[in-house]
Each structure stands twice: as C-alpha cells, then as structure tokens.
Design a protein around this motif. Structure first.
Motif, PDB file in Angstrom:
ATOM      1  N   UNK A 245      -0.536 100.370  56.558  1.00 53.60           N
ATOM      2  CA  UNK A 245      -1.859  99.820  56.266  1.00 53.60           C
ATOM      3  C   UNK A 245      -1.964  99.318  54.829  1.00 53.60           C
ATOM      4  N   UNK A 246      -1.213  99.927  53.924  1.00 57.65           N
ATOM      5  CA  UNK A 246      -1.261  99.538  52.516  1.00 57.65           C
ATOM      6  C   UNK A 246      -0.373  98.339  52.197  1.00 57.65           C
ATOM      7  N   UNK A 247       0.540  98.011  53.082  1.00 60.70           N
ATOM      8  CA  UNK A 247       1.589  97.032  52.785  1.00 60.70           C
ATOM      9  C   UNK A 247       1.156  95.590  52.999  1.00 60.70           C
ATOM     10  N   UNK A 248       1.790  94.691  52.246  1.00 61.45           N
ATOM     11  CA  UNK A 248       1.641  93.248  52.454  1.00 61.45           C
ATOM     12  C   UNK A 248       2.579  92.755  53.547  1.00 61.45           C
ATOM     13  N   UNK A 249       3.718  93.420  53.670  1.00 64.99           N
ATOM     14  CA  UNK A 249       4.718  93.049  54.665  1.00 64.99           C
ATOM     15  C   UNK A 249       5.271  94.303  55.333  1.00 64.99           C
ATOM     16  N   UNK A 250       5.708  94.142  56.576  1.00 63.90           N
ATOM     17  CA  UNK A 250       6.468  95.178  57.268  1.00 63.90           C
ATOM     18  C   UNK A 250       7.873  94.618  57.455  1.00 63.90           C
ATOM     19  N   UNK A 251       8.865  95.339  56.977  1.00 65.19           N
ATOM     20  CA  UNK A 251      10.246  94.896  57.134  1.00 65.19           C
ATOM     21  C   UNK A 251      10.938  95.732  58.206  1.00 65.19           C
ATOM     22  N   UNK A 252      12.244  95.568  58.351  1.00 62.48           N
ATOM     23  CA  UNK A 252      13.000  96.317  59.353  1.00 62.48           C
ATOM     24  C   UNK A 252      13.086  97.789  58.955  1.00 62.48           C
ATOM     25  N   UNK A 253      13.606  98.620  59.828  1.00 61.15           N
ATOM     26  CA  UNK A 253      13.659 100.060  59.577  1.00 61.15           C
ATOM     27  C   UNK A 253      14.758 100.422  58.586  1.00 61.15           C
ATOM     28  N   UNK A 254      14.680 101.655  58.098  1.00 62.51           N
ATOM     29  CA  UNK A 254      15.726 102.151  57.208  1.00 62.51           C
ATOM     30  C   UNK A 254      17.092 102.139  57.882  1.00 62.51           C
ATOM     31  N   UNK A 255      17.133 102.343  59.187  1.00 64.67           N
ATOM     32  CA  UNK A 255      18.413 102.349  59.903  1.00 64.67           C
ATOM     33  C   UNK A 255      18.960 100.942  60.144  1.00 64.67           C
ATOM     34  N   UNK A 256      18.153  99.938  59.842  1.00 69.42           N
ATOM     35  CA  UNK A 256      18.596  98.550  59.961  1.00 69.42           C
ATOM     36  C   UNK A 256      18.708  97.877  58.593  1.00 69.42           C
ATOM     37  N   UNK A 257      19.023  98.672  57.571  1.00 72.96           N
ATOM     38  CA  UNK A 257      19.303  98.155  56.223  1.00 72.96           C
ATOM     39  C   UNK A 257      18.106  97.427  55.622  1.00 72.96           C
ATOM     40  N   UNK A 258      16.978  98.115  55.576  1.00 74.72           N
ATOM     41  CA  UNK A 258      15.726  97.507  55.116  1.00 74.72           C
ATOM     42  C   UNK A 258      15.848  96.890  53.723  1.00 74.72           C
ATOM     43  N   UNK A 259      16.489  97.575  52.804  1.00 66.36           N
ATOM     44  CA  UNK A 259      16.546  97.072  51.424  1.00 66.36           C
ATOM     45  C   UNK A 259      17.387  95.802  51.335  1.00 66.36           C
ATOM     46  N   UNK A 260      18.442  95.722  52.118  1.00 69.95           N
ATOM     47  CA  UNK A 260      19.231  94.483  52.160  1.00 69.95           C
ATOM     48  C   UNK A 260      18.366  93.335  52.661  1.00 69.95           C
ATOM     49  N   UNK A 261      17.559  93.585  53.685  1.00 68.24           N
ATOM     50  CA  UNK A 261      16.683  92.540  54.219  1.00 68.24           C
ATOM     51  C   UNK A 261      15.649  92.102  53.174  1.00 68.24           C
ATOM     52  N   UNK A 262      15.101  93.051  52.443  1.00 66.36           N
ATOM     53  CA  UNK A 262      14.107  92.715  51.410  1.00 66.36           C
ATOM     54  C   UNK A 262      14.723  91.776  50.375  1.00 66.36           C
ATOM     55  N   UNK A 263      15.934  92.081  49.931  1.00 65.10           N
ATOM     56  CA  UNK A 263      16.598  91.228  48.935  1.00 65.10           C
ATOM     57  C   UNK A 263      16.863  89.835  49.514  1.00 65.10           C
ATOM     58  N   UNK A 264      17.293  89.775  50.759  1.00 62.94           N
ATOM     59  CA  UNK A 264      17.507  88.483  51.420  1.00 62.94           C
ATOM     60  C   UNK A 264      16.210  87.688  51.491  1.00 62.94           C
ATOM     61  N   UNK A 265      15.095  88.376  51.781  1.00 63.08           N
ATOM     62  CA  UNK A 265      13.813  87.690  51.923  1.00 63.08           C
ATOM     63  C   UNK A 265      13.265  87.204  50.581  1.00 63.08           C
ATOM     64  N   UNK A 266      13.578  87.928  49.512  1.00 60.17           N
ATOM     65  CA  UNK A 266      13.204  87.436  48.179  1.00 60.17           C
ATOM     66  C   UNK A 266      13.998  86.174  47.861  1.00 60.17           C
TER      67      UNK A 266
END
Length: 277
Positions: A245-266
């Motif tokens: 509810x607090x977030x601007x975006x919902x990314x993939x789960x921790x088990x699907x390499x969420x931080x890698x996806x965030x960097x790709x999306x930036x």
C-alpha cells in the motif's frame, strides 16, 4: 560520468534481497556490482544489528554506510563503527519486565551498540539466531547498564505475539518509545522517532545526495516508512499489504531476483525519478 551517478538504492534483507533459501543469487550480486561500477550507491536497510548484517555487507560489497536496527543506526562497514546511533531511554526495562512477568515463556533479546544479549530463550529466539547467524550470549536485563538500541521479543505463536504487542504498547511510559512488528514472530521496542525512513534521510544527508534520487525496496511493515520516504518506493511481490500500500511500484518477488529487476528497470527508464516528489 556513470549512468547511475547520484542514485541510491536501499534494500531490506529478509524477504527482499535474500531469497527464501537464505541465499543471494549470482545474478543479483552481478547487477549490484554493475550498478555501483556505474556510479550508483547501494546499501542495505535492515532490522539486524551490525553483528549479524556484516556477512551480507561483505557478500554484496556495499559502497556506503548501511542502516541497522530498524533505523536506529547508520554503520560504516569498512571502518567498523557507527556513523550515527540512537539509544533507548530509561524506562524500557520496566516495560520488558512487565511483559516477561505477564506472558509466560516469551523470549527476548537486548541489542546494544556492541553485542546481542539473549535474556529469555524460546524457539523463536533460537530460530532468530539460526537465520541471522547471531552469536549466543546469555544476558541478564539487570546487568545491561547502557548502550541498548532495541529489544526484540519473539514467540512462534502469532496470538501470543499479538498479546505482547498490546501489553507493551499499553504500559505507562510506552509513549517514550516506538514499536514495530518485523515479522509475525518478532516485535521490537525502538527509540522514539526511529525507523528506516528516518535512517534513509540521514544517509542522504551524510552522502549529500538528493532523496528524490533514491529507491527503497522492502517487504514488511517495518519497511513502510522507508518506502514512503524514498524518491521511488518499491514493494516486492511477496510483500505484506502494508508495504504494498505504501509503494509506488510492485516488483517481482525476492525469489525471482527482485533487486536485479529493480536495477534493470532503472536502467531502462521504467523506474523514473522525474515525476516523483
């Protein structure tokens, strides 16, 4: 000039950076290294103490101080010292004693600037140590004279944890502290006005960077203030409803390499700072 100059990513650990099997994938580590090589700042914002966050900081080789004890401190991993730290004020021991007396078998530990003292044992405290790698140091509440930064209560029964939360928050003097549920089995007493969002703001001041160029990623209620404070707040797919509810975006789960996806999306521009705050 790097493509990520002036951008700071702060991530929670358990349930966000760390997968369900307690690992961090090679892909995530490679993406983090790439992000930092292109001028970005990368760090962690965790409820853990420096004693138990050290292994993760080593593994991903963060390049700036990290937030620890749910925002109670900023810690320089390489100089091995606090940049800033906030302590519990007088009165927390009375609240802890009351909870221990009225909820039989509740486990708790007290984290100080230097150590983690396990004062009352149960299954939740043992599980906490196994997951974080905390060293077992037997402690007595009366012997802890100063330097306490938080108290962690634990029980495997969620109903009992709900009762701890209610009992602690209703005690006289509770208004001098803040409280946070870090997962279903853990509840913490923190210094007043301490949270991950405040730690993020302090880190931006320390690094002299614009908070509008920050990204915060989390999965649980103790991440909400950080998600709200960041230029872009992100919840992982496996996050609880408070974080989402607090977030601007919902990314993939921790088990699907969420931080890698965030960097790709930036990098791709999917995550943009232009329209934020």
């Amino acid at each position: 000039m790097g493509k990520f100059d002036g951008v700071l990513i702060c991530t929670d650990l358990d349930g966000t950076l760390i997968k369900s099997d307690e690992s961090i994938s090679d892909e995530v580590k490679e993406k983090i290294a790439y992000f930092m090589s292109e001028g970005g700042y990368f760090t962690i914002m965790t409820g853990r103490s420096p004693q138990t966050a050290r292994k993760i900081a080593d593994e991903i080789k963060i390049n700036c101080p990290y937030g620890c004890t749910n925002g109670g401190g900023l810690y320089d991993h390489y100089d091995e010292k606090y940049v800033r730290v906030t302590y519990l004020t007088d009165g927390y021991k009375e609240i802890v004693r009351y909870a221990e007396k009225h909820i039989d078998g509740i486990g708790y530990q007290v984290t100080t600037e230097d150590s983690m003292f396990f004062c009352c044992e149960n299954e939740a405290m043992e599980r906490y140590r196994q997951r974080t790698g905390a060293k077992y140091i037997k402690g007595c509440l009366d012997d802890i004279e100063n330097g306490a930064v938080k108290v962690v209560f634990g029980d495997m029964d969620q109903g009992r944890m709900d009762r701890v939360e209610n009992v602690v928050k209703s005690r006289p003097g509770a208004e001098k502290f803040d409280f946070v549920r870090t997962e279903e089995t853990l509840f913490e007493i923190l210094p007043k006005d301490v949270n991950k969002g405040k730690a993020l703001k302090m880190l931006c001041e320390y690094l002299n960077i614009d908070i509008r160029k920050t990204v915060a990623v989390g999965d649980y209620t103790n991440d909400v203030e950080m998600i709200k404070a960041a230029g872009v707040g992100i919840a992982v797919e496996n996050a609880n409803e408070d974080a989402k509810a607090a977030a601007d975006y919902i990314t993939v789960s921790n088990d699907n390499d969420a931080i890698a996806r965030v960097i790709e999306d930036i990098e791709s521009g999917k995550i943009s700072f232009d329209e934020r705050k």
